[in-house]
Scaffold this motif. Structure first.
Motif, PDB file in Angstrom:
ATOM      1  N   ASN A  64       0.864  -1.125  -0.014  1.00 52.05           N
ATOM      2  CA  ASN A  64      -0.115  -0.057   0.084  1.00 52.05           C
ATOM      3  C   ASN A  64       0.604   1.300  -0.097  1.00 52.05           C
ATOM      4  OD1 ASN A  64      -2.326  -1.207  -0.085  1.00 52.05           O
ATOM      5  ND2 ASN A  64      -2.753  -1.438   2.028  1.00 52.05           N
ATOM      6  N   ALA A  75       1.925   1.854  -3.508  1.00 55.07           N
ATOM      7  CA  ALA A  75       0.575   2.188  -4.455  1.00 55.07           C
ATOM      8  C   ALA A  75       0.419   3.840  -4.084  1.00 55.07           C
ATOM      9  CB  ALA A  75      -0.629   1.355  -4.043  1.00 55.07           C
ATOM     10  N   HIS A  78       0.212   6.729  -6.818  1.00 57.79           N
ATOM     11  CA  HIS A  78      -0.936   7.348  -6.971  1.00 57.79           C
ATOM     12  C   HIS A  78      -0.922   8.986  -6.611  1.00 57.79           C
ATOM     13  CE1 HIS A  78      -5.216   8.829  -5.819  1.00 57.79           C
ATOM     14  NE2 HIS A  78      -5.575   8.110  -6.573  1.00 57.79           N
ATOM     15  N   CYS A  92      -6.695   1.384  -6.999  1.00 60.54           N
ATOM     16  CA  CYS A  92      -5.659   1.751  -7.783  1.00 60.54           C
ATOM     17  C   CYS A  92      -4.632   0.661  -8.061  1.00 60.54           C
ATOM     18  CB  CYS A  92      -5.026   3.184  -7.575  1.00 60.54           C
ATOM     19  SG  CYS A  92      -4.037   2.772  -6.037  1.00 60.54           S
ATOM     20  N   ARG A  93      -4.843  -0.520  -7.136  1.00 54.80           N
ATOM     21  CA  ARG A  93      -3.569  -1.573  -7.129  1.00 54.80           C
ATOM     22  C   ARG A  93      -4.326  -2.850  -6.915  1.00 54.80           C
ATOM     23  NH1 ARG A  93      -5.274  -4.088  -2.915  1.00 54.80           N
ATOM     24  NH2 ARG A  93      -4.670  -3.007  -0.730  1.00 54.80           N
ATOM     25  N   VAL A  96       2.752  -6.398  -6.418  1.00 51.61           N
ATOM     26  CA  VAL A  96       1.788  -5.376  -6.634  1.00 51.61           C
ATOM     27  C   VAL A  96       1.697  -5.000  -7.848  1.00 51.61           C
ATOM     28  CG1 VAL A  96       2.929  -3.605  -5.654  1.00 51.61           C
ATOM     29  CG2 VAL A  96       0.637  -3.342  -5.405  1.00 51.61           C
ATOM     30  N   PHE A 114      -0.329  -1.961 -10.290  1.00 46.40           N
ATOM     31  CA  PHE A 114      -0.537  -0.431 -10.017  1.00 46.40           C
ATOM     32  C   PHE A 114      -1.004  -0.143 -11.534  1.00 46.40           C
ATOM     33  CE2 PHE A 114      -0.388   3.869 -10.276  1.00 46.40           C
ATOM     34  CZ  PHE A 114      -0.945   4.474  -9.105  1.00 46.40           C
ATOM     35  N   VAL A 148       6.971  -4.080  -8.061  1.00 44.04           N
ATOM     36  CA  VAL A 148       5.979  -3.244  -8.604  1.00 44.04           C
ATOM     37  C   VAL A 148       5.537  -3.383 -10.333  1.00 44.04           C
ATOM     38  CG1 VAL A 148       4.951  -0.764  -8.646  1.00 44.04           C
ATOM     39  CG2 VAL A 148       6.643  -1.689  -6.687  1.00 44.04           C
TER      40      VAL A 148
END
Length: 292
Positions: free
Chosen positions: A29, A32, A36, A48-49, A69, A71, A129
């Protein structure tokens, strides 16, 4: 201890803890939110992720590995990087790398699949990511920096559903088999992709005649999985949600053959109620997390 109780203890030993899951989510998070904040002026939302990989599929093992993750990038950014004359995909990853480096000095772009930026957290978690865009017709587009750069079609939600659906059909045996194979992969330094183990586990259990049975049959399940894995060297599987074929290769074959021989011997010991001897064979496959 019975076969079932020893495998039950083994699975409890290799499960990630709630604290480890919480730490992984916190790290993901944080990444992300950073992206963001740079690419959007809207209030942050977890939409958003998407957590993918082993944490997204609920197949993570202890000790924890990478947190993956995905994104979702704004469409305007796709057009910006797609407009580069050469390898806009690499330029995209370099931009993300730069965003993270001030806050996380051990950030790096990895070679590997040429798709992700790796952020090494001081907490011990490593976050991979993957920037992505929704694709017309379904799935996602992600960067691939190899061979001058391209956009690759993936569908991580389909991969997650593929494992989840199999796990529901097999009374929880799919995720347990995948977790055990990931422990073998790490303990024996097996050069096989986790995705291959996941795809093969689902495929194997789709035809294995005891796929819904209890842990009493886990010795047979492991033995028979290795037997089939050996037979599938250099085969392939279509990645869920795409037309892409995942090649299995064979650099792992000798270690799979060795694991199968040990599993056969362990099953013979189990049948003869020689539980210590059986456990010693299982430890050669899985390590000390499988207790005597």
């Amino acid at each position: 201890m019975s076969t079932a109780s020893r495998f039950d203890t083994f699975l409890k030993n290799i499960m990630v803890t709630s604290d480890q899951c919480a730490s992984a989510l916190t790290s993901a998070n944080a990444i992300a939110r950073k992206l963001h904040g740079h690419y959007s002026n809207r209030p942050y939302s977890d939409d958003c992720r998407l957590i993918i990989g082993s944490y997204g599929k609920d197949t993570a093992v202890n000790p924890p590995r990478d947190v993956d993750v995905l994104f979702f990038m704004p469409v305007s950014e796709y057009h910006r990087f797609n407009g580069h004359k050469y390898n806009g995909q690499s330029a995209l990853l370099q931009e993300l790398k730069g965003l993270f480096q001030a806050r996380y000095p051990r950030t790096m772009e990895i070679g590997g699949d040429g798709q992700v930026v790796v952020v090494d957290f001081s907490t011990g978690h490593t976050v991979e990511v993957l920037p992505a865009w929704h694709r017309q017709g379904g799935g996602l587009l992600v960067p691939n920096t190899h061979d001058g750069g391209s956009w690759q079609h993936v569908d991580h939600k389909a991969e997650i559903a593929y494992v989840a659906d199999s796990d529901a059909r097999t009374n929880g045996n799919t995720r347990n088999l995948i977790r055990m194979m990931k422990v073998w992969q790490k303990h024996c330094s097996v050069p096989i992709k986790s995705l291959v183990l996941e795809l093969r586990s689902v495929k194997f259990l789709s035809t294995w005649n005891r796929s819904r049975e209890s842990m009493t049959f886990y010795d047979w399940m492991v033995r028979d999985f290795f037997a089939e894995l050996v037979e599938k060297a250099n085969c392939w599987h279509t990645i869920p949600g795409t037309s892409e074929k995942k090649q299995y290769g064979d650099v792992w074959l000798s270690k799979a053959q060795s694991a199968h021989r040990r599993a056969v011997k362990a099953c013979e010991y189990e049948l003869a109620s020689k539980h210590i001897d059986a456990s010693l064979e299982w430890q050669k496959i899985f390590g000390s997390q499988y207790e005597l």
